[in-house]
Design a protein around this motif. Sequence first.
Motif, PDB file in Angstrom:
ATOM      1  N   MET A  62       0.843  -1.181   0.000  1.00 22.44           N
ATOM      2  CA  MET A  62       0.000   0.000   0.000  1.00 22.44           C
ATOM      3  C   MET A  62       0.885   1.239   0.000  1.00 22.44           C
ATOM      4  N   SER A  63       0.584   2.148  -0.907  1.00 25.69           N
ATOM      5  CA  SER A  63       1.324   3.400  -1.009  1.00 25.69           C
ATOM      6  C   SER A  63       0.352   4.571  -1.040  1.00 25.69           C
ATOM      7  N   VAL A  64       0.863   5.726  -0.657  1.00 22.76           N
ATOM      8  CA  VAL A  64       0.107   6.975  -0.772  1.00 22.76           C
ATOM      9  C   VAL A  64       0.813   7.836  -1.802  1.00 22.76           C
ATOM     10  N   PHE A  65       0.077   8.200  -2.848  1.00 23.14           N
ATOM     11  CA  PHE A  65       0.570   9.112  -3.864  1.00 23.14           C
ATOM     12  C   PHE A  65       0.102  10.504  -3.455  1.00 23.14           C
ATOM     13  N   ALA A  66       1.018  11.345  -3.045  1.00 21.75           N
ATOM     14  CA  ALA A  66       0.702  12.692  -2.581  1.00 21.75           C
ATOM     15  C   ALA A  66       1.067  13.674  -3.685  1.00 21.75           C
ATOM     16  N   ILE A  67       0.063  14.363  -4.207  1.00 23.77           N
ATOM     17  CA  ILE A  67       0.257  15.251  -5.343  1.00 23.77           C
ATOM     18  C   ILE A  67      -0.010  16.689  -4.908  1.00 23.77           C
ATOM     19  N   ARG A  68       1.002  17.539  -5.061  1.00 23.33           N
ATOM     20  CA  ARG A  68       0.786  18.956  -4.788  1.00 23.33           C
ATOM     21  C   ARG A  68       0.174  19.590  -6.026  1.00 23.33           C
ATOM     22  N   HIS A  69      -0.805  20.441  -5.803  1.00 21.79           N
ATOM     23  CA  HIS A  69      -1.487  21.113  -6.910  1.00 21.79           C
ATOM     24  C   HIS A  69      -0.487  21.835  -7.809  1.00 21.79           C
ATOM     25  N   GLY A  70      -0.931  22.129  -9.031  1.00 22.82           N
ATOM     26  CA  GLY A  70      -0.110  22.860  -9.980  1.00 22.82           C
ATOM     27  C   GLY A  70       0.076  24.309  -9.573  1.00 22.82           C
ATOM     28  N   GLU A  71       0.873  24.992 -10.342  1.00 21.18           N
ATOM     29  CA  GLU A  71       1.248  26.379 -10.085  1.00 21.18           C
ATOM     30  C   GLU A  71       0.029  27.320 -10.080  1.00 21.18           C
ATOM     31  N   THR A  72       0.074  28.315  -9.184  1.00 20.94           N
ATOM     32  CA  THR A  72      -0.919  29.392  -9.141  1.00 20.94           C
ATOM     33  C   THR A  72      -0.168  30.725  -9.222  1.00 20.94           C
ATOM     34  N   ALA A  73      -0.903  31.795  -9.426  1.00 24.37           N
ATOM     35  CA  ALA A  73      -0.262  33.121  -9.449  1.00 24.37           C
ATOM     36  C   ALA A  73       0.434  33.401  -8.124  1.00 24.37           C
ATOM     37  N   TRP A  74      -0.186  33.005  -7.023  1.00 25.90           N
ATOM     38  CA  TRP A  74       0.413  33.266  -5.716  1.00 25.90           C
ATOM     39  C   TRP A  74       1.631  32.382  -5.453  1.00 25.90           C
ATOM     40  N   SER A  75       1.598  31.127  -5.912  1.00 28.88           N
ATOM     41  CA  SER A  75       2.785  30.286  -5.698  1.00 28.88           C
ATOM     42  C   SER A  75       3.967  30.841  -6.494  1.00 28.88           C
ATOM     43  N   LEU A  76       3.701  31.416  -7.652  1.00 32.38           N
ATOM     44  CA  LEU A  76       4.759  32.052  -8.437  1.00 32.38           C
ATOM     45  C   LEU A  76       5.386  33.231  -7.690  1.00 32.38           C
ATOM     46  N   ASN A  77       4.561  33.977  -6.963  1.00 31.95           N
ATOM     47  CA  ASN A  77       5.023  35.164  -6.236  1.00 31.95           C
ATOM     48  C   ASN A  77       5.517  34.842  -4.829  1.00 31.95           C
ATOM     49  N   GLY A  78       5.383  33.597  -4.408  1.00 32.56           N
ATOM     50  CA  GLY A  78       5.809  33.221  -3.068  1.00 32.56           C
ATOM     51  C   GLY A  78       4.831  33.620  -1.978  1.00 32.56           C
ATOM     52  N   GLN A  79       3.591  33.944  -2.350  1.00 34.73           N
ATOM     53  CA  GLN A  79       2.595  34.330  -1.352  1.00 34.73           C
ATOM     54  C   GLN A  79       2.005  33.094  -0.682  1.00 34.73           C
ATOM     55  N   PHE A  84      -6.145   2.692  -7.594  1.00 27.19           N
ATOM     56  CA  PHE A  84      -6.386   3.438  -6.357  1.00 27.19           C
ATOM     57  C   PHE A  84      -7.636   2.962  -5.598  1.00 27.19           C
ATOM     58  N   GLY A  85      -7.399   2.591  -4.367  1.00 29.71           N
ATOM     59  CA  GLY A  85      -8.498   2.220  -3.477  1.00 29.71           C
ATOM     60  C   GLY A  85      -9.221   3.430  -2.923  1.00 29.71           C
ATOM     61  N   LEU A  86      -8.533   4.586  -2.911  1.00 32.07           N
ATOM     62  CA  LEU A  86      -9.111   5.810  -2.360  1.00 32.07           C
ATOM     63  C   LEU A  86      -8.450   7.013  -3.029  1.00 32.07           C
ATOM     64  N   VAL A  87      -9.268   8.004  -3.395  1.00 27.68           N
ATOM     65  CA  VAL A  87      -8.773   9.265  -3.933  1.00 27.68           C
ATOM     66  C   VAL A  87      -9.392  10.381  -3.099  1.00 27.68           C
ATOM     67  N   LEU A  88      -8.538  11.154  -2.427  1.00 21.92           N
ATOM     68  CA  LEU A  88      -8.986  12.264  -1.586  1.00 21.92           C
ATOM     69  C   LEU A  88      -8.444  13.564  -2.140  1.00 21.92           C
ATOM     70  N   CYS A  89      -9.251  14.621  -2.029  1.00 22.91           N
ATOM     71  CA  CYS A  89      -8.849  15.903  -2.582  1.00 22.91           C
ATOM     72  C   CYS A  89      -9.255  17.030  -1.651  1.00 22.91           C
ATOM     73  N   ILE A 106      -4.036  10.100   7.345  1.00 21.64           N
ATOM     74  CA  ILE A 106      -3.188   8.912   7.386  1.00 21.64           C
ATOM     75  C   ILE A 106      -4.003   7.696   7.811  1.00 21.64           C
ATOM     76  N   ALA A 107      -4.830   7.843   8.832  1.00 22.12           N
ATOM     77  CA  ALA A 107      -5.666   6.728   9.293  1.00 22.12           C
ATOM     78  C   ALA A 107      -6.620   6.272   8.188  1.00 22.12           C
ATOM     79  N   ARG A 108      -7.220   7.220   7.479  1.00 19.39           N
ATOM     80  CA  ARG A 108      -8.120   6.858   6.369  1.00 19.39           C
ATOM     81  C   ARG A 108      -7.357   6.108   5.287  1.00 19.39           C
ATOM     82  N   SER A 109      -6.152   6.561   4.977  1.00 18.38           N
ATOM     83  CA  SER A 109      -5.346   5.932   3.926  1.00 18.38           C
ATOM     84  C   SER A 109      -4.945   4.515   4.305  1.00 18.38           C
ATOM     85  N   ARG A 110      -4.583   4.326   5.540  1.00 17.68           N
ATOM     86  CA  ARG A 110      -4.125   3.007   5.992  1.00 17.68           C
ATOM     87  C   ARG A 110      -5.270   2.018   6.162  1.00 17.68           C
TER      88      ARG A 110
END
Length: 192
Positions: free
Chosen positions: A1-18, A47-52, A124-128
């Motif tokens: 069992m693994s957890v694939f953790a995906i950080r969202h794509g770029e936003t205007a604020w992430s570009l500016n460091g906000q 995937f047994g579970l997809v959370l967002c 983590i508990a939900r994933s496991r």
Amino acid sequence: MSVFAIRHGETAWSLNGQHTGTTDIPLTGNGRRLAARMRPVLAANPFGLVLCSPMRRARETCELAGLGERAIIDPDLVEWNYGKYEGLTPKQIDEVAPGWLIFRDGCPGGEAPEQVAARVDRVIARSRAVAGDTALFAHGHLLRAFAARWIGLPASGGQHFLLNTGTLCVLGYYHEIPAVQVWNRPLLDEAA
């Protein structure tokens, strides 16, 4: 069992460091491209579970990655509440709080590391509890705290994990011991 953790794509604020916690902003065009690069990598996994996270930037990433129809919105995956520091850059915060570190100090009017740890521990508990792998679509500081808690560190351990937008991380096990398998992996264009 693994957890694939995906950080969202770029936003205007992430570009500016906000710091973007509760402000619900969309992905940039480049952010959408980064998210779409996830599709072929994630498509092979049932995937047994997809959370967002309920935040638009995470939901858009999940949709473009091809898992939007299967995703369960989980409020525990919302980014760290930055309180009075929402929308500020690290430089602006340092002017009012020299030496500030979110993983140690939390945010005035927002969340403390222990509060974020409690949310992460529920995920983590939900994933496991699921048979098969889990996919999480969430945010930078939250996922860094997640990685720390996954391997048994306090949420403050997230300071040791750098995480760019639109990247893939995989958490799993070494024998029976929680471990980090892949961290901050960018996905390149097929033509590159």
